[in-house]
Design a protein around this motif. Structure first.
Motif, PDB file in Angstrom:
ATOM      1  N   ASP A 209       2.391  12.778  -9.706  1.00  0.00           N
ATOM      2  CA  ASP A 209       3.206  12.014  -8.767  1.00  0.00           C
ATOM      3  C   ASP A 209       2.868  10.527  -8.814  1.00  0.00           C
ATOM      4  N   PHE A 210       1.612  10.211  -9.102  1.00  0.00           N
ATOM      5  CA  PHE A 210       1.151   8.822  -9.077  1.00  0.00           C
ATOM      6  C   PHE A 210       1.399   8.070 -10.382  1.00  0.00           C
ATOM      7  N   LEU A 211       1.645   8.777 -11.472  1.00  0.00           N
ATOM      8  CA  LEU A 211       1.756   8.097 -12.766  1.00  0.00           C
ATOM      9  C   LEU A 211       2.809   6.983 -12.775  1.00  0.00           C
ATOM     10  N   PRO A 212       4.014   7.174 -12.172  1.00  0.00           N
ATOM     11  CA  PRO A 212       4.963   6.057 -12.140  1.00  0.00           C
ATOM     12  C   PRO A 212       4.428   4.838 -11.394  1.00  0.00           C
ATOM     13  N   TYR A 213       3.615   5.067 -10.346  1.00  0.00           N
ATOM     14  CA  TYR A 213       3.006   3.943  -9.630  1.00  0.00           C
ATOM     15  C   TYR A 213       2.088   3.155 -10.559  1.00  0.00           C
ATOM     16  N   PHE A 214       1.255   3.863 -11.297  1.00  0.00           N
ATOM     17  CA  PHE A 214       0.298   3.189 -12.169  1.00  0.00           C
ATOM     18  C   PHE A 214       1.012   2.453 -13.308  1.00  0.00           C
ATOM     19  N   HIS A 215       1.965   3.108 -13.935  1.00  0.00           N
ATOM     20  CA  HIS A 215       2.617   2.511 -15.099  1.00  0.00           C
ATOM     21  C   HIS A 215       3.534   1.350 -14.728  1.00  0.00           C
ATOM     22  N   ASN A 216       4.037   1.336 -13.494  1.00  0.00           N
ATOM     23  CA  ASN A 216       4.957   0.278 -13.075  1.00  0.00           C
ATOM     24  C   ASN A 216       4.333  -0.707 -12.091  1.00  0.00           C
ATOM     25  N   ARG A 217       3.008  -0.557 -11.842  1.00  0.00           N
ATOM     26  CA  ARG A 217       2.311  -1.439 -10.892  1.00  0.00           C
ATOM     27  C   ARG A 217       3.072  -1.491  -9.570  1.00  0.00           C
ATOM     28  N   SER A 218       3.455  -0.326  -9.058  1.00  0.00           N
ATOM     29  CA  SER A 218       4.283  -0.233  -7.857  1.00  0.00           C
ATOM     30  C   SER A 218       3.508  -0.487  -6.583  1.00  0.00           C
ATOM     31  N   ALA A 219       2.211  -0.227  -6.592  1.00  0.00           N
ATOM     32  CA  ALA A 219       1.386  -0.411  -5.403  1.00  0.00           C
ATOM     33  C   ALA A 219       0.210  -1.309  -5.733  1.00  0.00           C
TER      34      ALA A 219
ATOM     35  N   CYS B  19       0.865  -1.180   0.000  1.00  0.00           N
ATOM     36  CA  CYS B  19       0.000   0.000   0.000  1.00  0.00           C
ATOM     37  C   CYS B  19       0.900   1.229   0.000  1.00  0.00           C
ATOM     38  N   ALA B  20       0.645   2.173  -0.910  1.00  0.00           N
ATOM     39  CA  ALA B  20       1.509   3.354  -0.996  1.00  0.00           C
ATOM     40  C   ALA B  20       0.757   4.517  -1.630  1.00  0.00           C
ATOM     41  N   GLY B  21       1.320   5.704  -1.440  1.00  0.00           N
ATOM     42  CA  GLY B  21       0.765   6.912  -2.039  1.00  0.00           C
ATOM     43  C   GLY B  21       0.426   7.998  -1.051  1.00  0.00           C
ATOM     44  N   GLU B  22       0.482   7.691   0.237  1.00  0.00           N
ATOM     45  CA  GLU B  22       0.024   8.622   1.267  1.00  0.00           C
ATOM     46  C   GLU B  22       0.660  10.000   1.151  1.00  0.00           C
ATOM     47  N   ASN B  23       1.939  10.068   0.792  1.00  0.00           N
ATOM     48  CA  ASN B  23       2.656  11.335   0.800  1.00  0.00           C
ATOM     49  C   ASN B  23       2.876  11.930  -0.584  1.00  0.00           C
ATOM     50  N   LEU B  24       2.158  11.434  -1.562  1.00  0.00           N
ATOM     51  CA  LEU B  24       2.182  12.052  -2.886  1.00  0.00           C
ATOM     52  C   LEU B  24       1.080  13.110  -2.947  1.00  0.00           C
ATOM     53  N   ASP B  25       1.201  14.049  -3.888  1.00  0.00           N
ATOM     54  CA  ASP B  25       0.277  15.182  -3.897  1.00  0.00           C
ATOM     55  C   ASP B  25      -0.599  15.299  -5.139  1.00  0.00           C
ATOM     56  N   SER B  26      -0.150  14.766  -6.266  1.00  0.00           N
ATOM     57  CA  SER B  26      -0.863  15.059  -7.510  1.00  0.00           C
ATOM     58  C   SER B  26      -0.919  13.834  -8.414  1.00  0.00           C
ATOM     59  N   LEU B  27      -1.736  13.930  -9.446  1.00  0.00           N
ATOM     60  CA  LEU B  27      -1.842  12.836 -10.405  1.00  0.00           C
ATOM     61  C   LEU B  27      -0.497  12.544 -11.051  1.00  0.00           C
TER      62      LEU B  27
ATOM     63  N   GLN C 281     -10.003  12.209  -8.841  1.00  0.00           N
ATOM     64  CA  GLN C 281      -9.282  11.929 -10.088  1.00  0.00           C
ATOM     65  C   GLN C 281      -8.338  10.745  -9.901  1.00  0.00           C
ATOM     66  N   LEU C 282      -7.633  10.733  -8.776  1.00  0.00           N
ATOM     67  CA  LEU C 282      -6.711   9.635  -8.490  1.00  0.00           C
ATOM     68  C   LEU C 282      -7.457   8.317  -8.350  1.00  0.00           C
ATOM     69  N   ALA C 283      -8.605   8.360  -7.683  1.00  0.00           N
ATOM     70  CA  ALA C 283      -9.400   7.145  -7.527  1.00  0.00           C
ATOM     71  C   ALA C 283      -9.876   6.633  -8.878  1.00  0.00           C
ATOM     72  N   ASP C 284     -10.280   7.527  -9.764  1.00  0.00           N
ATOM     73  CA  ASP C 284     -10.703   7.116 -11.107  1.00  0.00           C
ATOM     74  C   ASP C 284      -9.549   6.507 -11.887  1.00  0.00           C
TER      75      ASP C 284
ATOM     76  N   SER D  17      -6.285  10.800  -0.382  1.00  0.00           N
ATOM     77  CA  SER D  17      -6.892  11.607   0.670  1.00  0.00           C
ATOM     78  C   SER D  17      -7.257  12.968   0.112  1.00  0.00           C
ATOM     79  N   HIS D  18      -8.152  13.673   0.814  1.00  0.00           N
ATOM     80  CA  HIS D  18      -8.498  15.028   0.405  1.00  0.00           C
ATOM     81  C   HIS D  18      -7.286  15.949   0.448  1.00  0.00           C
ATOM     82  N   GLY D  19      -6.226  15.573   1.187  1.00  0.00           N
ATOM     83  CA  GLY D  19      -5.027  16.397   1.265  1.00  0.00           C
ATOM     84  C   GLY D  19      -4.210  16.410  -0.011  1.00  0.00           C
ATOM     85  N   MET D  20      -4.549  15.566  -0.965  1.00  0.00           N
ATOM     86  CA  MET D  20      -3.843  15.511  -2.247  1.00  0.00           C
ATOM     87  C   MET D  20      -4.507  16.474  -3.220  1.00  0.00           C
TER      88      MET D  20
END
Length: 412
Positions: free
Chosen positions: A254-264, A244-252, A281-284, A270-273
């Motif tokens: 930031d998450f793209l490497p996670y999605f493309h590399n199946r890192s998590a 499980c990861a992503g808690e300290n990322l802020d924007s879409l 958007q991240l959930a979608d 969270s609403h803090g992002m």
């Protein structure tokens, strides 16, 4: 409806238990937050908590972009704020400012609709699966069992998340104590662990594999640095537990490497992002990759309002079953281990004006910040167990006493 003004109020409060993680095993006994109010010409006020260090950025955005605007046009106003921050990026303190403003705008939109936010967002079921999160590194073994036992017996939680990372033998022992506490509600508790980025991939693989010999770990959170997306993928490939990861990322972005590399295997948002708008958007995006979403801790468990409209939602982090700061109020209730969103218009999270006035501060003290100790020396490089001084501080509890359960007796 038009935005006519705003107010920012900082406050500090005592915590109901000493809280800490692998970066701060001695823990802290005070917390702080910021109350943002957005006023309108129709008498409705949008309320949001957070952005304590982002006062100048909030002021600039409200006065430069939001004044006179219709707050119900949330997504468009969010885009305007993000575009304004384009050159330097909207991470860090700018992210905090946009996030707290976006939540206040959604609060206003739902209030204008005279309905709770979960309905405004399109949800159909206000009942949200949740787990207990102790932030429990400073607690003793007995206090671990007692706190999770209280959360199980009094609030019905059947899952819990333990802070780990500094002492492998202690971590394995304390997972067992958390499990024993949760067994007051179920014979098959859900066991999560959170290392708060204190390991490197090799350390994480070795340590988690040893834990898995004794326990069924539902996920390991942040087992390596947040931007080490290849290391996180390596960990995921070599342990049985989901990462499980992503808690300290802020924007879409930031998450793209996670999605493309199946890192998590599980994506935490969270609403803090950058606000509710970005969280959805991240959930979608995660839904497009068939990845489940967990919603992180939030003021008054406000993130529960997002869950009913997220099709890949898994579970919600609950650090306190009820607000403990003396200021905040919440219409989100914990019932038999579930967070149940109420029917109060808006986010359901607001504040007591008299209590806020009493706890108002001009400047937050260093020890009351969200992470006053920063990153632990040696993190990701070598094992660095708690020092004697840290253990002594942790043992002092809150105000010199050990943790007192909300509905139980003081631990000795």
């Amino acid at each position: 409806m038009k935005i006519t003004g705003y107010s920012i109020t900082l406050f500090e409060h005592s915590l109901n238990r000493r809280m800490g993680d692998a970066n701060s095993p001695s823990g802290r006994i005070r917390g702080s937050s910021n109350v943002l109010e957005l006023f309108t010409d129709e008498g409705l006020t949008g309320v949001s908590f957070g952005g304590g260090g982002a006062g100048p950025q909030i002021k600039s955005m409200v006065e430069g972009m939001l004044m006179g605007e219709d707050p119900r046009r949330v997504t468009g106003l969010w885009k305007r704020m993000v575009d304004r921050a384009f050159k330097a990026g909207h991470d860090g303190v700018v992210n905090d400012a946009i996030a707290v403003l976006d939540v206040a705008l959604w609060d206003l939109k739902a209030k204008a609709n005279d309905e709770p936010l979960w309905k405004t967002l399109g949800g159909s079921n206000p009942k949200v699966h949740a787990y207990a999160s102790g932030l429990d590194s400073p607690l003793s073994d007995d206090e671990i069992e007692d706190w999770y036992g209280m959360m199980a017996a009094d609030w019905g939680f059947k899952g819990g998340k333990l802070k780990v990372g500094l002492d492998q033998d202690a971590d394995i022992r304390r997972i067992g104590r958390m499990k024993k506490g949760l067994e007051r509600a179920t014979d098959t508790p859900i066991l999560y662990i959170d290392a708060n980025e204190v390991w490197n991939p090799k350390m994480a693989i070795r340590k988690v594999r040893e834990m898995e010999e004794q326990f069924d770990i539902a996920w390991v959170e942040e087992p390596a640095r947040r931007w080490d997306f290849l290391g996180l993928r390596r960990i995921s490939d070599q342990i049985k537990s989901p990462v499980c990861a992503g808690e300290n990322l802020d924007s879409l972005g930031d998450f793209l490497p996670y999605f493309h590399n199946r890192s998590a295997d599980v994506v935490q948002v969270s609403h803090g992002m950058t606000g509710i708008t970005c969280a959805l958007q991240l959930a979608d995006a995660a839904y497009g990759f068939e990845l489940p979403i967990t919603l992180g801790g939030s003021p008054g468990n406000m993130n529960a309002q997002l869950a009913p409209c997220i099709p890949n939602f898994q579970t919600l982090e609950v650090q306190n079953s009820e607000p403990d700061d003396g200021v905040m109020t919440s219409d989100i209730k914990i019932v038999d281990g579930w967070a149940v969103c109420g029917d109060k218009p808006g986010t359901g999270v607001s504040f007591d004006p008299e209590a806020l006035a009493k706890q108002k501060v001009e400047k937050v003290s260093a020890s009351a910040g969200p992470s006053p100790f920063g990153r632990r020396p040696g993190a990701g490089l070598w094992d660095n167990p708690p020092t004697k001084e840290e253990l002594a501080a942790a043992a002092s509890g809150v105000n010199g006493e050990h943790y007192v359960p909300a509905h139980g007796s003081k631990t000795q």
